[in-house]
Design a protein around this motif. Structure first.
Motif, PDB file in Angstrom:
ATOM      1  N   ASP A 134       0.719  -1.217  -0.237  1.00 25.88           N
ATOM      2  CA  ASP A 134      -0.122  -0.101   0.044  1.00 25.88           C
ATOM      3  C   ASP A 134       0.975   1.244  -0.062  1.00 25.88           C
ATOM      4  O   ASP A 134       0.493   2.261  -0.744  1.00 25.88           O
ATOM      5  N   ARG A 135       2.007   1.153   0.602  1.00 19.52           N
ATOM      6  CA  ARG A 135       3.162   2.414   0.579  1.00 19.52           C
ATOM      7  C   ARG A 135       3.567   2.492  -0.604  1.00 19.52           C
ATOM      8  O   ARG A 135       3.953   3.565  -1.242  1.00 19.52           O
ATOM      9  N   VAL A 136       3.913   1.350  -1.312  1.00 19.39           N
ATOM     10  CA  VAL A 136       4.529   1.393  -2.706  1.00 19.39           C
ATOM     11  C   VAL A 136       3.562   1.873  -3.841  1.00 19.39           C
ATOM     12  O   VAL A 136       3.859   2.525  -4.709  1.00 19.39           O
ATOM     13  N   LEU A 137       2.557   1.338  -3.774  1.00 18.46           N
ATOM     14  CA  LEU A 137       1.308   1.051  -4.627  1.00 18.46           C
ATOM     15  C   LEU A 137       0.079   1.665  -4.020  1.00 18.46           C
ATOM     16  O   LEU A 137      -0.893   0.859  -3.998  1.00 18.46           O
ATOM     17  N   PRO A 138      -0.033   3.085  -3.715  1.00 15.96           N
ATOM     18  CA  PRO A 138      -1.237   3.634  -3.006  1.00 15.96           C
ATOM     19  C   PRO A 138      -2.418   3.375  -3.963  1.00 15.96           C
ATOM     20  O   PRO A 138      -3.545   3.474  -3.223  1.00 15.96           O
ATOM     21  N   GLU A 139      -2.320   3.479  -5.133  1.00 15.33           N
ATOM     22  CA  GLU A 139      -3.315   3.529  -5.945  1.00 15.33           C
ATOM     23  C   GLU A 139      -4.168   2.255  -5.678  1.00 15.33           C
ATOM     24  O   GLU A 139      -5.472   2.118  -6.425  1.00 15.33           O
ATOM     25  N   LEU A 140      -3.675   1.026  -5.389  1.00 14.70           N
ATOM     26  CA  LEU A 140      -4.468   0.040  -5.165  1.00 14.70           C
ATOM     27  C   LEU A 140      -5.441  -0.110  -4.309  1.00 14.70           C
ATOM     28  O   LEU A 140      -6.566  -0.959  -4.366  1.00 14.70           O
ATOM     29  N   GLY A 141      -5.181   0.481  -3.189  1.00 18.62           N
ATOM     30  CA  GLY A 141      -6.251   0.583  -2.089  1.00 18.62           C
ATOM     31  C   GLY A 141      -6.193  -0.687  -1.340  1.00 18.62           C
ATOM     32  O   GLY A 141      -5.271  -1.204  -1.138  1.00 18.62           O
ATOM     33  N   ALA A 142      -7.500  -1.223  -1.236  1.00 16.16           N
ATOM     34  CA  ALA A 142      -7.689  -2.504  -0.455  1.00 16.16           C
ATOM     35  C   ALA A 142      -7.183  -3.693  -1.215  1.00 16.16           C
ATOM     36  O   ALA A 142      -6.914  -4.814  -0.901  1.00 16.16           O
ATOM     37  N   VAL A 143      -7.024  -3.491  -2.675  1.00 17.85           N
ATOM     38  CA  VAL A 143      -6.627  -4.623  -3.608  1.00 17.85           C
ATOM     39  C   VAL A 143      -5.142  -5.033  -3.021  1.00 17.85           C
ATOM     40  O   VAL A 143      -4.683  -6.308  -3.209  1.00 17.85           O
ATOM     41  N   SER A 144      -4.348  -4.348  -2.452  1.00 11.89           N
ATOM     42  CA  SER A 144      -2.979  -4.346  -2.192  1.00 11.89           C
ATOM     43  C   SER A 144      -3.038  -5.650  -1.163  1.00 11.89           C
ATOM     44  O   SER A 144      -2.251  -6.331  -1.064  1.00 11.89           O
TER      45      SER A 144
END
Length: 479
Positions: A134-144
């Motif tokens: 989530d910190r690296v790819l915040p655009e994923l949201g809950a999908v992370s």
């Protein structure tokens, strides 16, 4: 020892076989005794034994041998005719349902189980790694967190490959593998027998970390072909690093890790004694456990492992200390178990069918029990074999059944009604010893076995209770 040849004339067993004992309550462990009655009346029933132990969980990629389960302790007694009743088979392999976990498949014929503790680890990995994604790819949201769950499954698939490497090597060396289990801190390959040479032991231990290193390299090559900041890039980087950690951790030179087994093989090759190698590797493993307990939190707090150095005690520090304590406990316990299992294997050759066999007298089916017992007392025998008119053995008189017949009824009870038919599996070679003997008893659960020479001549009767008692006595002696 009286030796009588001829068909249907059982040769006596070793006169020094253990005395029979009565059954005590389970809370009272028994003690072998050298006191023998001058003319034992009849056999005693065997004592009840517990289920065999299941090996402890081990670290990632750990490979364990599964030794034969030790027989249960028995009580002592003197008057054979008044012993307690009961019938208990010899040590058995654990049933599938007793092993715990979910059966996932049988690659190469070896069952693979997922222990309930794995699901806890999967949740923990999903939570921790999901936060990092989530910190690296915040655009994923809950999908992370869904991606993190996929990583947890892929990581344990890598651990399974590690364990399959051990399994394939063991099968290549004709060593039976009972099962593979994925659990809290990785996997365990339960190999039932020890490698015959230190060279095979070294190879058997080394192939697991080697496969983890190969997987780490493959994930690194795959990472070069994708964007490191993408979802595949994050997953491949995580799998590369985790497999590298598994390989390096397992190469540490202390039991029960693979590196400890490699150290054991080296010391075994130098000293010529497998027990010496086990002792050395086990004590190195215990030292390693202390080093992990103390050193891992210090390294984490100082920032050597890549995290920022901290001066105060926070939740991360507590978690690091807890993780170090769990790893240290697993390594320490595994090292101790390795010592105990090595001691068990060292004493197994002392269990010899020929030495534990009881004298037996042949009787026909309609012979009254009182007359059969009189003949046994006169011959100094401690077992009865029912034979046909041609002297061919048909069945063995059960100990528990004899005890259950009141003395005043014995002249009217034929021995045939107290006997158990002899099946093929109840024929035991007088030359069997150690693990081969225990394997034969496990294959056909019974309380008595007909012991025969390689020529087919009857040697006597072997009681499972006598094997149990001899095992306990041998294990009580120092290595």
């Amino acid at each position: 020892m009286d030796v009588s040849g001829g068909r249907g004339q059982p040769r006596p067993g070793n006169d020094e076989s253990p005395d029979r004992t009565g059954t005590r309550p389970p809370a009272e462990p028994g003690h072998p005794t050298d006191e023998r009655p001058a003319a034992p009346e009849e056999p005693r029933p065997p004592a009840t034994e517990p289920d065999p132990p299941v090996p402890d969980a081990g670290p990632d990629g750990e490979e364990r041998e599964k030794p034969p389960p030790p027989p249960a302790q028995t009580g002592t007694g003197r008057h054979l005719a008044h012993s307690g009743t009961g019938r208990t088979p010899p040590p058995q392999r654990p049933q599938e349902k007793q092993r715990g976990g979910l059966l996932m498949g049988r690659p190469f014929g070896v069952p693979v189980y997922v222990a309930p503790s794995w699901f806890l680890v999967a949740i923990l990995i999903t939570w921790v790694f999901g936060g990092q994604i989530d910190r690296v790819l915040p655009e994923l949201g809950a999908v992370s967190y869904l991606v993190s769950l996929f990583f947890a499954v892929a990581f344990y698939a890598s651990v399974l490959v590690h364990e399959l490497a051990h399994t394939i090597a063991a099968l290549r060396f004709k060593l039976p593998v009972r099962r593979i289990q994925l659990q809290f801190f990785g996997g365990v390959s339960e190999i039932e027998k020890e490698a015959e040479t230190p060279g095979r032991e070294f190879v058997l231990a080394f192939v697991g970390p080697l496969l983890s290193l190969v997987l780490s390299g493959l994930f690194y090559l795959a990472l070069l072909a994708v964007d490191p900041s993408s979802v595949p890039g994050v997953l491949l980087a995580g799998l590369m690093i985790s497999n590298l950690i598994v390989a390096v951790f397992n190469l540490l030179p202390g039991l029960p890790l693979d590196g400890g087994r490699m150290l054991r093989a080296v010391v075994w090759a130098i000293s010529g004694k497998p027990m010496t190698g086990t002792i050395a590797a086990a004590w190195v493993g215990r030292a390693l456990a202390v080093a992990v307990l103390i050193g891992l939190p210090l390294l984490t707090q100082s920032g050597v492992l890549g995290s920022d150095a901290v001066d105060n005690v926070g939740m991360d520090t507590v978690m690091d200390a807890l993780l170090a304590a769990i790893l240290a406990a697993i390594i320490w316990t595994g090292a101790g178990n390795s010592l105990r299992m090595a001691r068990l294997r060292e004493h197994l050759p002392e269990l010899r069918a020929r030495n534990l066999t009881r004298r037996a007298v042949p009787v026909e089916t309609e012979t009254p029990l009182s007359e059969a017992l009189r003949r046994a007392n006169a011959a100094g025998a401690r077992a009865l074999v029912v034979v046909d008119p041609d002297g061919v053995p048909l069945s063995l008189v059960r100990e528990a059944a004899i005890v259950g017949v009141p003395e005043h009824r014995r002249p009217w009870v034929p021995v045939g009604g107290l006997a158990q038919d002899i099946t093929d599996g109840m024929h035991v070679s007088a030359e069997l010893a150690g693990e081969d003997l225990l394997d034969a008893l496990r294959a056909t659960p019974a309380t008595e076995y007909l012991v025969v020479e390689d020529t087919g001549e009857i040697y006597g009767v072997l009681s499972a209770a006598d094997v149990e008692r001899a095992f306990v006595k041998a294990m009580a002696r120092p290595s």
